[in-house]
Design a protein around this motif. Structure first.
Motif, PDB file in Angstrom:
ATOM      1  N   GLY A   1     102.934  60.528  -0.564  1.00 18.07           N
ATOM      2  CA  GLY A   1     102.108  61.465   0.222  1.00 18.07           C
ATOM      3  C   GLY A   1     101.000  60.715   0.972  1.00 18.07           C
ATOM      4  O   GLY A   1     100.300  60.331   0.314  1.00 18.07           O
ATOM      5  N   LEU A   2     100.951  60.911   2.270  1.00 16.66           N
ATOM      6  CA  LEU A   2      99.832  60.413   2.767  1.00 16.66           C
ATOM      7  C   LEU A   2      98.547  60.734   2.549  1.00 16.66           C
ATOM      8  O   LEU A   2      98.099  62.002   2.205  1.00 16.66           O
ATOM      9  N   GLY A   3      97.593  59.861   2.209  1.00 17.42           N
ATOM     10  CA  GLY A   3      96.247  59.977   2.132  1.00 17.42           C
ATOM     11  C   GLY A   3      95.918  60.215   0.364  1.00 17.42           C
ATOM     12  O   GLY A   3      94.893  60.520   0.295  1.00 17.42           O
ATOM     13  N   SER A   4      96.977  60.127  -0.483  1.00 22.15           N
ATOM     14  CA  SER A   4      96.802  60.353  -1.844  1.00 22.15           C
ATOM     15  C   SER A   4      96.892  59.192  -2.598  1.00 22.15           C
ATOM     16  O   SER A   4      97.763  58.582  -2.711  1.00 22.15           O
ATOM     17  N   ILE A   5      95.921  59.070  -3.452  1.00 21.09           N
ATOM     18  CA  ILE A   5      95.588  57.787  -4.402  1.00 21.09           C
ATOM     19  C   ILE A   5      96.595  58.105  -5.585  1.00 21.09           C
ATOM     20  O   ILE A   5      97.388  57.205  -6.184  1.00 21.09           O
ATOM     21  N   GLU A   6      96.787  59.416  -6.012  1.00 20.59           N
ATOM     22  CA  GLU A   6      97.385  59.763  -7.205  1.00 20.59           C
ATOM     23  C   GLU A   6      98.920  59.427  -6.640  1.00 20.59           C
ATOM     24  O   GLU A   6      99.842  58.784  -7.487  1.00 20.59           O
TER      25      GLU A   6
ATOM     26  N   SER B   1     100.083  57.508  -4.322  1.00 20.20           N
ATOM     27  CA  SER B   1     100.317  56.111  -4.292  1.00 20.20           C
ATOM     28  C   SER B   1     100.502  55.616  -5.698  1.00 20.20           C
ATOM     29  O   SER B   1     101.682  54.722  -5.629  1.00 20.20           O
ATOM     30  N   LEU B   2     100.088  55.827  -6.424  1.00 21.61           N
ATOM     31  CA  LEU B   2     100.086  55.290  -7.712  1.00 21.61           C
ATOM     32  C   LEU B   2     101.475  55.767  -8.422  1.00 21.61           C
ATOM     33  O   LEU B   2     102.210  54.876  -8.824  1.00 21.61           O
ATOM     34  N   LEU B   3     101.808  56.937  -8.444  1.00 18.54           N
ATOM     35  CA  LEU B   3     102.908  57.629  -8.746  1.00 18.54           C
ATOM     36  C   LEU B   3     104.115  56.980  -8.188  1.00 18.54           C
ATOM     37  O   LEU B   3     105.250  56.535  -8.821  1.00 18.54           O
ATOM     38  N   GLY B   4     104.076  56.713  -7.000  1.00 20.48           N
ATOM     39  CA  GLY B   4     105.180  56.197  -5.876  1.00 20.48           C
ATOM     40  C   GLY B   4     105.358  54.757  -6.523  1.00 20.48           C
ATOM     41  O   GLY B   4     106.346  54.197  -6.559  1.00 20.48           O
ATOM     42  N   ALA B   5     104.252  54.026  -6.396  1.00 15.44           N
ATOM     43  CA  ALA B   5     104.414  52.689  -6.801  1.00 15.44           C
ATOM     44  C   ALA B   5     105.066  52.579  -8.081  1.00 15.44           C
ATOM     45  O   ALA B   5     105.713  51.399  -8.395  1.00 15.44           O
ATOM     46  N   ILE B   6     104.557  53.245  -9.097  1.00 13.03           N
ATOM     47  CA  ILE B   6     105.233  53.163 -10.478  1.00 13.03           C
ATOM     48  C   ILE B   6     106.829  53.315 -10.352  1.00 13.03           C
ATOM     49  O   ILE B   6     107.559  52.598 -10.907  1.00 13.03           O
ATOM     50  N   MET B   7     107.184  54.528  -9.720  1.00  7.03           N
ATOM     51  CA  MET B   7     108.565  54.597  -9.459  1.00  7.03           C
ATOM     52  C   MET B   7     109.214  53.561  -8.760  1.00  7.03           C
ATOM     53  O   MET B   7     110.272  53.243  -9.273  1.00  7.03           O
ATOM     54  N   VAL B   8     108.733  53.101  -7.973  1.00  6.79           N
ATOM     55  CA  VAL B   8     109.503  51.835  -7.052  1.00  6.79           C
ATOM     56  C   VAL B   8     109.418  50.575  -7.884  1.00  6.79           C
ATOM     57  O   VAL B   8     110.715  49.957  -8.260  1.00  6.79           O
ATOM     58  N   GLY B   9     108.153  50.305  -8.458  1.00  5.93           N
ATOM     59  CA  GLY B   9     108.338  49.477  -9.669  1.00  5.93           C
ATOM     60  C   GLY B   9     109.432  49.530 -10.661  1.00  5.93           C
ATOM     61  O   GLY B   9     110.364  48.184 -10.690  1.00  5.93           O
ATOM     62  N   LEU B  10     109.416  50.407 -11.150  1.00  2.00           N
ATOM     63  CA  LEU B  10     110.433  50.949 -12.263  1.00  2.00           C
ATOM     64  C   LEU B  10     112.021  50.646 -11.847  1.00  2.00           C
ATOM     65  O   LEU B  10     112.695  50.013 -12.433  1.00  2.00           O
ATOM     66  N   THR B  11     112.060  51.458 -10.692  1.00  2.00           N
ATOM     67  CA  THR B  11     113.435  51.322 -10.012  1.00  2.00           C
ATOM     68  C   THR B  11     113.797  50.004  -9.888  1.00  2.00           C
ATOM     69  O   THR B  11     115.117  49.553  -9.880  1.00  2.00           O
ATOM     70  N   ALA B  12     112.906  49.496  -9.016  1.00  2.00           N
ATOM     71  CA  ALA B  12     113.434  48.120  -8.568  1.00  2.00           C
ATOM     72  C   ALA B  12     113.802  46.978  -9.778  1.00  2.00           C
ATOM     73  O   ALA B  12     114.878  46.380  -9.707  1.00  2.00           O
ATOM     74  N   ASN B  13     113.215  47.104 -10.934  1.00  2.00           N
ATOM     75  CA  ASN B  13     113.501  46.385 -11.914  1.00  2.00           C
ATOM     76  C   ASN B  13     114.779  46.664 -12.712  1.00  2.00           C
ATOM     77  O   ASN B  13     115.781  46.007 -13.243  1.00  2.00           O
ATOM     78  N   TYR B  14     114.862  47.991 -12.990  1.00  2.00           N
ATOM     79  CA  TYR B  14     116.134  48.688 -13.622  1.00  2.00           C
ATOM     80  C   TYR B  14     117.409  48.384 -12.953  1.00  2.00           C
ATOM     81  O   TYR B  14     118.226  47.785 -13.561  1.00  2.00           O
ATOM     82  N   VAL B  15     117.191  48.565 -11.551  1.00  2.00           N
ATOM     83  CA  VAL B  15     118.554  48.409 -10.742  1.00  2.00           C
ATOM     84  C   VAL B  15     118.673  47.080 -10.477  1.00  2.00           C
ATOM     85  O   VAL B  15     119.900  46.757 -10.565  1.00  2.00           O
ATOM     86  N   ALA B  16     117.416  46.412 -10.478  1.00  2.00           N
ATOM     87  CA  ALA B  16     118.061  44.601 -10.368  1.00  2.00           C
ATOM     88  C   ALA B  16     118.854  43.941 -11.591  1.00  2.00           C
ATOM     89  O   ALA B  16     119.629  43.356 -11.378  1.00  2.00           O
ATOM     90  N   PHE B  17     118.475  44.790 -12.832  1.00  2.00           N
ATOM     91  CA  PHE B  17     119.285  44.309 -14.043  1.00  2.00           C
ATOM     92  C   PHE B  17     120.747  45.043 -14.051  1.00  2.00           C
ATOM     93  O   PHE B  17     121.572  44.211 -14.268  1.00  2.00           O
ATOM     94  N   LEU B  18     120.780  46.401 -13.680  1.00  2.00           N
ATOM     95  CA  LEU B  18     122.237  47.073 -13.756  1.00  2.00           C
ATOM     96  C   LEU B  18     122.962  46.574 -12.652  1.00  2.00           C
ATOM     97  O   LEU B  18     124.339  46.350 -13.014  1.00  2.00           O
ATOM     98  N   MET B  19     122.230  46.488 -11.541  1.00  2.00           N
ATOM     99  CA  MET B  19     123.239  46.550 -10.136  1.00  2.00           C
ATOM    100  C   MET B  19     122.134  45.734  -9.148  1.00  2.00           C
ATOM    101  O   MET B  19     121.831  46.191  -8.288  1.00  2.00           O
ATOM    102  N   PRO B  20     122.270  44.232  -9.271  1.00  2.00           N
ATOM    103  CA  PRO B  20     121.440  43.493  -8.398  1.00  2.00           C
ATOM    104  C   PRO B  20     121.335  43.605  -7.086  1.00  2.00           C
ATOM    105  O   PRO B  20     120.379  43.705  -6.411  1.00  2.00           O
ATOM    106  N   LYS B  21     122.648  43.672  -6.457  1.00  2.00           N
ATOM    107  CA  LYS B  21     122.904  43.899  -5.116  1.00  2.00           C
ATOM    108  C   LYS B  21     122.053  45.332  -4.493  1.00  2.00           C
ATOM    109  O   LYS B  21     122.015  45.272  -3.488  1.00  2.00           O
ATOM    110  N   MET B  22     121.881  46.114  -5.326  1.00  2.00           N
ATOM    111  CA  MET B  22     121.409  47.322  -4.937  1.00  2.00           C
ATOM    112  C   MET B  22     120.004  47.650  -5.234  1.00  2.00           C
ATOM    113  O   MET B  22     119.505  48.765  -4.947  1.00  2.00           O
TER     114      MET B  22
END
Lengths: 242, 327
Positions: free
Chosen positions: B273-278, B280-301
Motif C-alpha cells: 500500500g502506497l505510503g505505508s511503512i508497515e 512495506s515491511l509486511l509486503g517485503a517479508i511476504m515477498v522474501g519468504l515466497t521467493a525463497n520457498y518457491v525457489a526451493f519447491l519450483m525454481p522456475k516459478m
C-alpha cells in the motif's frame, strides 16, 4: 458586503482552472467579526473563491488583501500563518490519524492550550469521546466537527468554511448553528453555503455569486425579508440550467 | 470470524500463513534455513522499498530512478569494503563489523546527498506530471547506470564479506547464514527507528498527514516542499543502504543490480500500500519468504510466484494490505 472595516477584500479577482475561467472579476469585502455568507448554485464559483483566497488556486489577475497584507501571490502556508483557517468541502480530515493527531497538526507548537481545548469539547463533546480514535471511524457529522475544531484550536482571525452542512442530518446542522454563533464571537467566518435556511440563521451579511461574478451584496436581513429578491437571486441556478 | 482474525493480527497473519503452509511441503531443517533467508531478503527489500513507498505516497512521484540509488549503494559499499580489506579479512570481529558499518554508512550518506540532487534537479521540475516523471526518472536511471559502468566497469565485482559474518551458525542440523541474521537485525533496527520517527515525532506526524492530503497540510501552515526534500533524501539513503546490504548478500554485483531488484521493490510497494511503512515491511517479508520457498519447491516459478502473489492481493485489496490513506 459592507465596505467599512473589512478584514478581507477581493478586488476584481479572476481565476482559471486549466483552460476554463471560473472567476470573472470577483470583488468582495468581508467585514470584521460575525458570520458572512457567500451563496450560490453549484458551479457558481464559491469553492474557487475560497481556494483562491487560500492560494490553493492562483488568481490570474486582481488583488486579495487580508488586513494589510497582499496575499494574492503568497504561498498557502504563509497565508495560513497570517491567521486564516480553511475548512474545505471534503473537510480535509486525515483519516489515518487519530482525532488527537488531527488536532495536534493545527496547533502552532504541537501542544494544546487547555482552555481552548475545553471550549472545543464543550462545543463538540464527540471530540473528547473519540479523542484517541482514528478519524476515519468518525461519522460524517463528527468529521465536520473535527474539521471545525481544528480550525479554531488556535486563535484565528478569519475562518473560511465550505458547505459545512452538506450531507448532514438536521440535528447536526442545529448543533453547527449553535457552534458557529459561539465561534463568531471571537473570529470572523466566511461561510460558503447552498442551504439558504442555514445561511439565513447565521449570516450578518450575504454575497451571492453566479457564473464567477458577485451579483448581490448586502445585509442578510434584507435578503431574508425580500422574497422577490430571494426568488430572483436564488433562481439564478434554475435559469443557468435551462 | 473476520473480527477474530483482525484481533489476532489481521493481515499480519499472512506471512505466518505462508510459513505454516510451506512447512507441510518442505523438510523442517530446510524450511528453517529458507525462512531465515526469506526474512533477511525481505528486510533488505524493505530497506529499498520503504523510501520509494513514502516518496510515492507523500510526493505522488513515480521515481523509476530509485534503483540507481540501490546500485550506487552496492558499488560504493563494495569499494569501501575493498579499501578496508585488511579490516574485512582480519581476525578482529570489531574491525570486521566496523568495516561493514562504514561501507553501509558511506553508501547511505551518498544516497542522501544524491537524493537531494536528484530531487532538486530531476524531480522538482516534473511534480504533478506523471508521464514526464516516468520519462525523466527513467532517463536519469540510464545515465546513472552508465556512470556506474564508467566508474566501476562492466565486469561483475566481487564483494568481500567481513570474516565474522562468513559461514553459518549451526543449530542442530539447521544451518543459518550469519550474514543473513545480521541483515535481518539491521533491517529490523531501521524499521523500528522509522516507526518511532513516524509515530512519535511531529515531523513523522506531518509526513503521515502529507501522505493522506498534501494540500490540507499546507492549508494548516506547513511547507510541504521542505518535507518533500527530507523524505526524498531519506528514501534515497535507505535505497542505498539496502543496496549496500544486498551487495554483501549477493557477493557478486553488476551495474544492473538495482534495476533487477526494482521488480521486487515495486511488488512490495504495491502489495503493502502506497505510503505505508508497515505495509512495506509486511509486503517485503511476504515477498522474501515466497521467493525463497518457491525457489526451493519450483525454481522456475520464483519470480512468477511473487507476481501471482501481487495479483491475488490486488484482487482482494486493491489499495494494498496496509494503505496509508484510509479509503
Amino acid at each position: 458586503m459592507s465596505a467599512g472595516g473589512s478584514i478581507l477584500r477581493l478586488d476584481d479577482v479572476h481565476t482559471d482552472i486549466g483552460q476554463y475561467r471560473i472567476l470573472h472579476g470577483v470583488s468582495l469585502d468581508v467585514p470584521e467579526g460575525g458570520v458572512h455568507v457567500l451563496l450560490g448554485r453549484n458551479g457558481a464559483g464559491k469553492t474557487t473563491t475560497l481556494r483562491t483566497i487560500m492560494g490553493l488556486w492562483r488568481a490570474r489577475s486582481g488583488a486579495i488583501v487580508f488586513r494589510h497584507h497582499d496575499i494574492t501571490a503568497m504561498a498557502t502556508p504563509d497565508i495560513a500563518r497570517l491567521g486564516i483557517a480553511y475548512v474545505p468541502e471534503n473537510m480535509g480530515i486525515f483519516g489515518g490519524l487519530t482525532v488527537e493527531e488531527n488536532m495536534r497538526l493545527a496547533s502552532n507548537d504541537g501542544s494544546f492550550d487547555k482552555g481552548r481545548l475545553d471550549r472545543i469539547f464543550a462545543l463538540f463533546p464527540a471530540m473528547q469521546k473519540f479523542w484517541d480514535k482514528p478519524a476515519h471511524a468518525l461519522s460524517g457529522g463528527q468529521k465536520q466537527m473535527l474539521a471545525i475544531s481544528r480550525a479554531i484550536l488556535e486563535r484565528r482571525d478569519l475562518i473560511l468554511i465550505d458547505e459545512p452542512t452538506k450531507g448532514l442530518a438536521p440535528s447536526i446542522i442545529r448543533a453547527m448553528i449553535d457552534a458557529f454563533r459561539e465561534i463568531a464571537k471571537e473570529t470572523t467566518i466566511l461561510l460558503v453555503e447552498q442551504n439558504f435556511l442555514f445561511a439565513r440563521s447565521l449570516g450578518a451579511t450575504v454575497a451571492v455569486i453566479d457564473d464567477g461574478r458577485i451579483v448581490h451584496t448586502g445585509p442578510m436581513a434584507e435578503l431574508a425579508a425580500d422574497e422577490a429578491l430571494q426568488t430572483r437571486l436564488l433562481s439564478l441556478s434554475l435559469e443557468a440550467h435551462q | 470470524m473476520k473480527t477474530t482474525l483482525a484481533r489476532l493480527g489481521g493481515v499480519y497473519l499472512l506471512p505466518v500463513a505462508i510459513g505454516i503452509f510451506t512447512l507441510f511441503l518442505i523438510p523442517t531443517s530446510t524450511w528453517l534455513t529458507l525462512t531465515i533467508a526469506g526474512l533477511a531478503m525481505g528486510m533488505m527489500i524493505f530497506l529499498m522499498a520503504s523510501g520509494l513507498s513514502l516518496i510515492f505516497g507523500l510526493m505522488d512521484v513515480l521515481n523509476f530512478g530509485h534503483s540507481a540509488f540501490v546500485s550506487f549503494g552496492a558499488f560504493i559499499a563494495a569499494s569501501v569494503l575493498a579499501a578496508l580489506s585488511s579490516w574485512v579479512s582480519g581476525g578482529s570481529a570489531a574491525l570486521n563489523i566496523a568495516a561493514l558499518l562504514l561501507a553501509v554508512a558511506a553508501a547511505t550518506t551518498f544516497g542522501a546527498a544524491a537524493g537531494w540532487f536528484f530531487e532538486r534537479v530531476v524531480v522538482k521540475p516534473v511534480y504533478k506530471d506523471h508521464l514526464r516523471q516516468i520519462l525523466v526518472t527513467m532517463g536519469a536511471l540510464i545515465v546513472a547506470e552508465q556512470l556506474i559502468l564508467a566508474i566501476w566497469g562492466g565486469v561483475p565485482i566481487a564483494v568481500p564479506r567481513p570474516a565474522v559474518l562468513e559461514g553459518s551458525i549451526l543449530i542442530g542440523n539447521v544451518a543459518i547464514e550469519t550474514y543473513r541474521v545480521f541483515a535481518f537485525l539491521l533491517g529490523l533496527a531501521v524499521y523500528v527507528a522509522m516507526y518511532l520517527v513516524l509515530r512519535r515525532t511531529r515531523i513523522g506526524l506531518l509526513i503521515r498527514a502529507g501522505v493522506e492530503n498534501r494540500e490540507m497540510v499546507e492549508a494548516l501552515g506547513f511547507r510541504i516542499d521542505r518535507l518533500f526534500i527530507g523524505v526524498f533524501m531519506a528514501g534515497s539513503a535507505l535505497a542505498a543502504m539496502g543496496g549496500a546490504m544486498w551487495a554483501g548478500y549477493q557477493a557478486l554485483i553488476t551495474p544492473t543490480l538495482g534495476a533487477e531488484m526494482m521488480i521486487l521493490v515495486f511488488i512490495v510497494v504495491i502489495i503493502g500500500g502506497l505510503g505505508s511503512i508497515e505495509g512495506s515491511l509486511l509486503g517485503a517479508i511476504m515477498v522474501g519468504l515466497t521467493a525463497n520457498y518457491v525457489a526451493f519447491l519450483m525454481p522456475k516459478m520464483a519470480l512468477a510466484s511473487n507476481m501471482i502473489l501481487m495479483m491475488a492481493i490486488l484482487l482482494w485489496r486493491p489499495y494494498g494490505l496496509k494503505p496509508a490513506v484510509q479509503k
